[in-house]
Design an enzyme around this catalytic site. Structure first.
Site, PDB file in Angstrom:
ATOM      1  N   ARG A   8       0.758  -1.107   0.166  1.00  0.00           N
ATOM      2  CA  ARG A   8       0.472   0.291  -0.111  1.00  0.00           C
ATOM      3  C   ARG A   8       0.761   0.881  -0.199  1.00  0.00           C
ATOM      4  O   ARG A   8       0.154   2.509  -0.543  1.00  0.00           O
ATOM      5  CB  ARG A   8      -0.925  -0.064   1.457  1.00  0.00           C
ATOM      6  CG  ARG A   8      -1.820  -0.996   1.059  1.00  0.00           C
ATOM      7  CD  ARG A   8      -3.271  -1.194   2.306  1.00  0.00           C
ATOM      8  NE  ARG A   8      -4.405  -1.437   1.872  1.00  0.00           N
ATOM      9  CZ  ARG A   8      -4.951  -1.689   2.580  1.00  0.00           C
ATOM     10  NH1 ARG A   8      -5.186  -1.739   3.967  1.00  0.00           N
ATOM     11  NH2 ARG A   8      -6.282  -2.798   1.906  1.00  0.00           N
ATOM     12  N   LYS A  39     -12.982 -10.320   8.351  1.00  0.00           N
ATOM     13  CA  LYS A  39     -13.874  -8.853   8.514  1.00  0.00           C
ATOM     14  C   LYS A  39     -15.326  -8.878   8.421  1.00  0.00           C
ATOM     15  O   LYS A  39     -15.760  -9.066   7.304  1.00  0.00           O
ATOM     16  CB  LYS A  39     -13.798  -7.554   7.814  1.00  0.00           C
ATOM     17  CG  LYS A  39     -11.777  -6.649   8.296  1.00  0.00           C
ATOM     18  CD  LYS A  39     -12.350  -5.659   7.800  1.00  0.00           C
ATOM     19  CE  LYS A  39     -10.647  -4.807   8.076  1.00  0.00           C
ATOM     20  NZ  LYS A  39     -10.039  -4.259   6.740  1.00  0.00           N
ATOM     21  N   GLY A  49      -5.715  -5.523   2.112  1.00  0.00           N
ATOM     22  CA  GLY A  49      -4.945  -5.354   2.678  1.00  0.00           C
ATOM     23  C   GLY A  49      -3.962  -6.824   2.597  1.00  0.00           C
ATOM     24  O   GLY A  49      -2.413  -6.752   2.046  1.00  0.00           O
ATOM     25  N   GLY A  74     -12.597  -4.431   1.246  1.00  0.00           N
ATOM     26  CA  GLY A  74     -14.035  -4.014   1.546  1.00  0.00           C
ATOM     27  C   GLY A  74     -14.210  -2.003  -0.001  1.00  0.00           C
ATOM     28  O   GLY A  74     -15.324  -2.744  -0.635  1.00  0.00           O
TER      29      GLY A  74
HETATM   30  N1  LIG Z   1     -10.885 -19.075   9.504  1.00  0.00           N
HETATM   31  C1  LIG Z   1     -10.132 -18.153   9.619  1.00  0.00           C
HETATM   32  N2  LIG Z   1      -9.967 -17.909  11.809  1.00  0.00           N
HETATM   33  C2  LIG Z   1      -9.701 -16.431  12.153  1.00  0.00           C
HETATM   34  N3  LIG Z   1      -8.923 -15.872  11.207  1.00  0.00           N
HETATM   35  C3  LIG Z   1      -8.868 -16.231   9.793  1.00  0.00           C
HETATM   36  C4  LIG Z   1      -9.729 -17.123   9.053  1.00  0.00           C
HETATM   37  N4  LIG Z   1      -9.200 -17.268   8.325  1.00  0.00           N
HETATM   38  C5  LIG Z   1      -8.569 -16.104   7.405  1.00  0.00           C
HETATM   39  N5  LIG Z   1      -8.698 -15.647   8.419  1.00  0.00           N
HETATM   40  C6  LIG Z   1      -7.841 -14.144   9.279  1.00  0.00           C
HETATM   41  O1  LIG Z   1      -8.359 -12.746   8.279  1.00  0.00           O
HETATM   42  C7  LIG Z   1      -7.539 -11.974   7.894  1.00  0.00           C
HETATM   43  C8  LIG Z   1      -7.715 -10.853   6.650  1.00  0.00           C
HETATM   44  O2  LIG Z   1      -8.925  -9.982   6.806  1.00  0.00           O
HETATM   45  P1  LIG Z   1      -9.604  -8.989   6.010  1.00  0.00           P
HETATM   46  O3  LIG Z   1      -9.121  -7.777   6.771  1.00  0.00           O
HETATM   47  O4  LIG Z   1     -11.020  -9.380   5.957  1.00  0.00           O
HETATM   48  O5  LIG Z   1      -8.831  -9.563   4.528  1.00  0.00           O
HETATM   49  P2  LIG Z   1      -8.440  -7.976   3.835  1.00  0.00           P
HETATM   50  O6  LIG Z   1      -7.302  -7.700   4.711  1.00  0.00           O
HETATM   51  O7  LIG Z   1      -7.668  -9.060   2.588  1.00  0.00           O
HETATM   52  O8  LIG Z   1      -9.926  -7.635   2.812  1.00  0.00           O
HETATM   53  C9  LIG Z   1      -6.070 -12.224   8.138  1.00  0.00           C
HETATM   54  O9  LIG Z   1      -5.048 -11.618   9.262  1.00  0.00           O
HETATM   55  C10 LIG Z   1      -6.850 -14.546   8.501  1.00  0.00           C
HETATM   56  O10 LIG Z   1      -5.492 -14.416   9.062  1.00  0.00           O
HETATM   57  O1  LIG Z   2      -7.730  -2.264   5.262  1.00  0.00           O
HETATM   58  C1  LIG Z   2      -8.286  -1.651   5.302  1.00  0.00           C
HETATM   59  O2  LIG Z   2      -9.397  -2.457   4.261  1.00  0.00           O
HETATM   60  P1  LIG Z   2      -9.593  -4.194   3.525  1.00  0.00           P
HETATM   61  O3  LIG Z   2      -8.938  -5.266   5.144  1.00  0.00           O
HETATM   62  O4  LIG Z   2     -10.870  -4.178   3.245  1.00  0.00           O
HETATM   63  O5  LIG Z   2      -8.547  -3.809   2.562  1.00  0.00           O
HETATM   64  C2  LIG Z   2      -8.819   0.198   4.654  1.00  0.00           C
HETATM   65  O6  LIG Z   2      -7.632   0.314   5.450  1.00  0.00           O
HETATM   66  C3  LIG Z   2      -9.768   0.324   5.341  1.00  0.00           C
HETATM   67  O7  LIG Z   2      -9.826  -0.117   6.628  1.00  0.00           O
HETATM   68  P2  LIG Z   2     -10.810  -0.075   7.440  1.00  0.00           P
HETATM   69  O8  LIG Z   2     -11.698  -1.730   7.335  1.00  0.00           O
HETATM   70  O9  LIG Z   2     -10.820  -0.313   8.720  1.00  0.00           O
HETATM   71  O10 LIG Z   2     -11.831   1.199   7.235  1.00  0.00           O
END
Ligand SMILES: Nc1ncnc2c1ncn2[C@@H]1O[C@H](COP(=O)(O)OP(=O)(O)O)[C@@H](O)[C@H]1O
Ligand SMILES: O=C(OP(=O)(O)O)[C@H](O)COP(=O)(O)O
Length: 394
Positions: free
Chosen positions: A36, A197, A351, A374
């Protein structure tokens, strides 16, 4: 794009408040993936070259309106300075007199990084007073934080009402690439949704069901769906109040003729750690005091097959806790399937998903790695992104 961009404004000698997304994966104070920060470099370098006074703002983590020492942006500033090969001054606050005096002493081409904007409760509330305080620091607002464009916060949306407001180069590129992929998607079109998330992402699924041919669920998100099928999930991540919603999505997928793929097996562990005991079990057999931390090998095979038959795949959120090697297999299998799928346009968002692809050295095999998770999902759903809407029209 019908919004003004950086190239439409004169920034020479101007104080430019540039919102970036430096919300990078971090472990023990070390940045584990700087995608990023690197993605923001073209805009920052352009501003430097144009002789702007570059004031950078970002959030990091979710400190909930309080100062959290581990969530300061200091490591991001150090990394940015290394990448730019020039000094980046770091402020301890994000607005106010101390910041104003730092800005007064800036020369053209200097870079100042403000403190985490989420240390202030007004940021996420999109408080207009805080937005005005940010705006007072600058002459022009540039939003290059595509990853946070789905948030209507003071530094992503509010501030745009008080200054000339334009998009940065990364923002422009993301909207362009994602817009093109989606305007007339090649089919089969597959979305893979995982990560942790759950609350943020579960709603996205409903709209995606209107667009895709295949929907694949993994990561922590999956277990709310597993529960919705009537299975026990032990200590796995679960949003109990979303189980009925998950059930309704499974039904809706059937009605729409969308193939809905959920894990058929999982890697379960007796602890959330690298030292945990772990094993593969069928999805109906998650032990009550264990948690599922990755999809299992049978699921990975099924997902691999769907991916290889797809023409467009959007992937958001890892399949498991890929940061720990023994729970990285599912995420790696999906990343490899995408890398190997010839003629498939692959868009990776988020991320942590981007970090996973980097970790497996497969980044250059993907068609587009989006800095927004997101944000890219909401954009693909067809939702307006508040951080974009607030910018000045062309
Ligand atoms: N089964 C699971 N239980 C708990 N955490 C998980 C599981 N699968 C993935 N994760 C966690 O989800 C996190 C990423 O989630 P998220 O922020 O939603 O993804 P992104 O940043 O790609 O949008 C990672 O740190 C990973 O360790
Ligand atoms: O990491 C982010 O989103 P992402 O996990 O959906 O890629 C962005 O920096 C937004 O962060 P936020 O979901 O805490 O508002």
């Amino acid at each position: 794009m019908n919004k003004k961009t950086l190239k439409d404004v004169d920034v020479k000698g101007k104080r430019v408040f540039c919102r970036v997304d430096f919300n990078v994966p971090m472990q023990d104070g070390e940045i584990t993936d700087d995608t990023r920060i690197r993605a923001a470099l073209p805009t920052i370098q352009y501003l430097i070259d144009q002789g702007a006074k570059v004031i950078l703002a970002s959030h990091f983590g979710r400190p909930k309106g309080k100062v959290v020492e581990e969530m300061r942006l200091t490591p991001a500033g150090v990394r940015l300075s290394e990448l730019l090969g020039k000094n980046v001054q770091k402020a301890d606050e994000a607005y106010g007199d101390s910041v104003k005096s730092l800005i007064e002493s800036m020369n053209e081409g200097d870079v100042l990084l403000l403190e985490n904007v989420r240390f202030y409760p007004g940021e996420e509330k999109n408080d207009s007073e805080l937005a005005k305080s940010f705006a007072e620091l600058a002459d022009v607002y540039v939003n290059d934080a595509f990853g946070a464009a789905h948030r209507a916060h003071a530094s992503t949306e509010g501030i745009a009402h008080h200054l000339p407001a334009v998009s940065g180069l990364l923002m422009e590129k993301e909207l362009d690439v994602l817009g093109k992929a989606l305007s007339n998607p090649e089919r089969p079109f597959t979305a893979i949704i995982g990560g942790a998330k759950v609350k943020d992402k579960i709603g996205v699924i409903e709209n995606l069901l209107e667009k895709v041919d295949n929907l694949i669920i993994g990561g922590g998100l999956a277990y709310t769906f597993v529960k919705a099928q009537g299975h026990e999930v032990g200590k796995s991540l679960l949003e109990a109040d979303k189980v009925d919603l998950a059930k309704s999505f499974i039904e809706k997928a059937k009605e729409k003729g969308v193939n809905f793929y959920m894990p058929v097996d999982a890697i379960v562990a007796d602890d959330f750690s690298a030292e945990a005991n772990s094993k593969a079990v069928a999805i109906e057999e998650i032990p009550s005091d264990w948690e599922a931390l990755d999809i299992g090998p049978k699921t990975a095979e099924i997902y691999r097959d769907v991916i290889q038959k797809s023409k467009l795949v959007i992937w958001n959120g890892p399949m498991g806790v890929f940061e720990i090697d023994k729970f990285a297999g599912g995420t790696k299998a999906v990343a490899e399937a995408l890398a190997e799928a010839e003629g498939t346009y692959s868009v990776i968002g988020g991320g942590d998903s981007a970090a996973a692809v980097e970790k497996f050295n497969l980044a250059d095999k993907m068609s587009h790695i989006s800095t927004g998770g997101g944000a890219s999902l909401e954009f693909m759903e067809g939702k307006a992104l508040p951080g974009v809407v607030a910018l000045n029209d062309k």
